[in-house]
Each structure stands twice: as structure tokens, then as C-alpha cells.
Motif scaffolding. Structure first.
Motif, PDB file in Angstrom:
ATOM      1  N   ARG A   1       0.833  -1.217   0.000  1.00 37.97           N
ATOM      2  CA  ARG A   1       0.000   0.000   0.000  1.00 37.97           C
ATOM      3  C   ARG A   1       0.860   1.256   0.000  1.00 37.97           C
ATOM      4  O   ARG A   1       0.556   2.238  -0.682  1.00 37.97           O
ATOM      5  CB  ARG A   1      -0.924   0.009   1.218  1.00 37.97           C
ATOM      6  N   ILE A   2       1.931   1.224   0.773  1.00 33.52           N
ATOM      7  CA  ILE A   2       2.827   2.384   0.822  1.00 33.52           C
ATOM      8  C   ILE A   2       3.482   2.583  -0.540  1.00 33.52           C
ATOM      9  O   ILE A   2       3.530   3.705  -1.049  1.00 33.52           O
ATOM     10  CB  ILE A   2       3.885   2.203   1.935  1.00 33.52           C
ATOM     11  N   ARG A   3       3.963   1.492  -1.138  1.00 30.10           N
ATOM     12  CA  ARG A   3       4.587   1.599  -2.460  1.00 30.10           C
ATOM     13  C   ARG A   3       3.607   2.129  -3.491  1.00 30.10           C
ATOM     14  O   ARG A   3       3.951   2.957  -4.324  1.00 30.10           O
ATOM     15  CB  ARG A   3       5.119   0.244  -2.908  1.00 30.10           C
ATOM     16  N   SER A   4       2.371   1.626  -3.456  1.00 31.35           N
ATOM     17  CA  SER A   4       1.377   2.096  -4.428  1.00 31.35           C
ATOM     18  C   SER A   4       1.038   3.568  -4.194  1.00 31.35           C
ATOM     19  O   SER A   4       0.859   4.327  -5.136  1.00 31.35           O
ATOM     20  CB  SER A   4       0.142   1.201  -4.357  1.00 31.35           C
TER      21      SER A   4
ATOM     22  N   ALA B   1       3.505   9.708  -9.737  1.00 30.75           N
ATOM     23  CA  ALA B   1       2.777   9.799 -11.007  1.00 30.75           C
ATOM     24  C   ALA B   1       2.039  11.132 -11.103  1.00 30.75           C
ATOM     25  O   ALA B   1       2.039  11.775 -12.156  1.00 30.75           O
ATOM     26  CB  ALA B   1       1.800   8.638 -11.147  1.00 30.75           C
ATOM     27  N   LEU B   2       1.424  11.554 -10.015  1.00 30.25           N
ATOM     28  CA  LEU B   2       0.723  12.840 -10.028  1.00 30.25           C
ATOM     29  C   LEU B   2       1.695  13.985 -10.295  1.00 30.25           C
ATOM     30  O   LEU B   2       1.420  14.856 -11.116  1.00 30.25           O
ATOM     31  CB  LEU B   2      -0.001  13.080  -8.705  1.00 30.25           C
ATOM     32  N   LEU B   3       2.822  13.966  -9.625  1.00 26.66           N
ATOM     33  CA  LEU B   3       3.800  15.031  -9.838  1.00 26.66           C
ATOM     34  C   LEU B   3       4.275  15.052 -11.287  1.00 26.66           C
ATOM     35  O   LEU B   3       4.480  16.124 -11.857  1.00 26.66           O
ATOM     36  CB  LEU B   3       4.972  14.861  -8.878  1.00 26.66           C
TER      37      LEU B   3
ATOM     38  N   GLN C   1      -0.245   6.685 -18.256  1.00 28.48           N
ATOM     39  CA  GLN C   1       1.009   7.195 -18.814  1.00 28.48           C
ATOM     40  C   GLN C   1       1.935   7.677 -17.696  1.00 28.48           C
ATOM     41  O   GLN C   1       3.137   7.404 -17.697  1.00 28.48           O
ATOM     42  CB  GLN C   1       0.718   8.323 -19.792  1.00 28.48           C
ATOM     43  N   ALA C   2       1.389   8.387 -16.722  1.00 31.61           N
ATOM     44  CA  ALA C   2       2.203   8.912 -15.624  1.00 31.61           C
ATOM     45  C   ALA C   2       2.735   7.785 -14.740  1.00 31.61           C
ATOM     46  O   ALA C   2       3.876   7.840 -14.268  1.00 31.61           O
ATOM     47  CB  ALA C   2       1.385   9.894 -14.789  1.00 31.61           C
ATOM     48  N   ARG C   3       1.927   6.733 -14.511  1.00 31.78           N
ATOM     49  CA  ARG C   3       2.401   5.588 -13.723  1.00 31.78           C
ATOM     50  C   ARG C   3       3.561   4.896 -14.431  1.00 31.78           C
ATOM     51  O   ARG C   3       4.513   4.455 -13.790  1.00 31.78           O
ATOM     52  CB  ARG C   3       1.271   4.598 -13.471  1.00 31.78           C
TER      53      ARG C   3
END
Length: 120
Positions: free
Chosen positions: A4-7, A14-16, A80-82
Motif C-alpha cells: 500500500r505504501i509503495r502504491s 505519477a501525479l507530480l 502514462q504517468a504511472r
């Protein structure tokens, strides 16, 4: 728990990375700005001078806000961001731990400077 922490960190990164995409909604950009502001401003739910807990709220709240904002991204932008996020993490595996350490050091320095400025 670790998954969960990694995700959450993956989604935060990804957001950044997606903030520059014009398809990113304004709400996601606002949440990201709030997360960064919360991390940098001296106003916290728990003061940074409080041992352990003062830093713990930042370590929990900031990534949570970023992960929630990432979930508001349109699916193509998020996918795409992930992908870009995973490539960055593979190339720079030290990026997230170094970022956490840098954030903790900056918050500690900020707390110390505030404490000194208040004349304590």
C-alpha cells in the motif's frame, strides 16, 4: 502494508509527473499544491517540534493527499504517468528514500528556525 505504501508513493510520483499534462484536472493540481504547501508551511496538525508525531503527520498526510489527487486523473493520463513513475523509480531507486530524508531535514530545520525566532 508495504504494498500500500509503495502504491501510494507510485501514485504520488505519477501525479507530480502528470501535473504538466494539460489533461490533468484543476482539482488534482489544487490537491497537489495543498500537499506541497502542507509539507513546506510551518502550520501543521501536530507541531514539528513534537518528537516523532510532529513529523509523522507530514509523512502520512502529504503522500495521502497526493495519492488521492492522483486518483482524480483521467485514466489515460494516470496510466502514462504511472509508466513514467515506474521508469523513474527503476532508474533512481534511492529517489523516494532520499526525498523522505530531505523532507524530514527541511522540516526539522524549519522547526528549529521557528523555535529560535520565537525566542524559546
Amino acid at each position: 502494508m508495504i504494498a500500500r505504501i509503495r502504491s501510494g508513493w507510485r501514485d504520488s510520483l505519477a501525479l507530480l509527473l502528470a501535473l504538466g499534462d494539460r489533461r490533468t484536472p484543476a482539482g488534482a493540481k489544487l490537491m497537489a499544491a495543498l500537499a506541497v504547501a502542507y509539507a513546506l508551511l510551518p502550520l501543521d496538525l501536530l507541531p514539528d517540534l513534537t518528537p516523532v508525531l510532529g513529523v509523522a503527520d507530514d509523512v502520512l498526510i502529504v503522500p495521502t493527499l497526493l495519492a488521492l489527487a492522483a486518483r482524480t486523473l483521467p485514466e489515460p493520463v494516470l496510466t502514462q504517468a504511472r509508466g513514467r513513475s515506474l521508469r523513474v523509480q527503476r532508474r533512481l531507486p534511492w529517489l523516494i528514500p532520499a526525498g523522505i530524508v530531505a523532507l524530514l531535514l527541511l522540516m526539522t530545520l524549519g522547526g528549529w528556525l521557528l523555535w529560535r525566532a520565537l525566542g524559546a
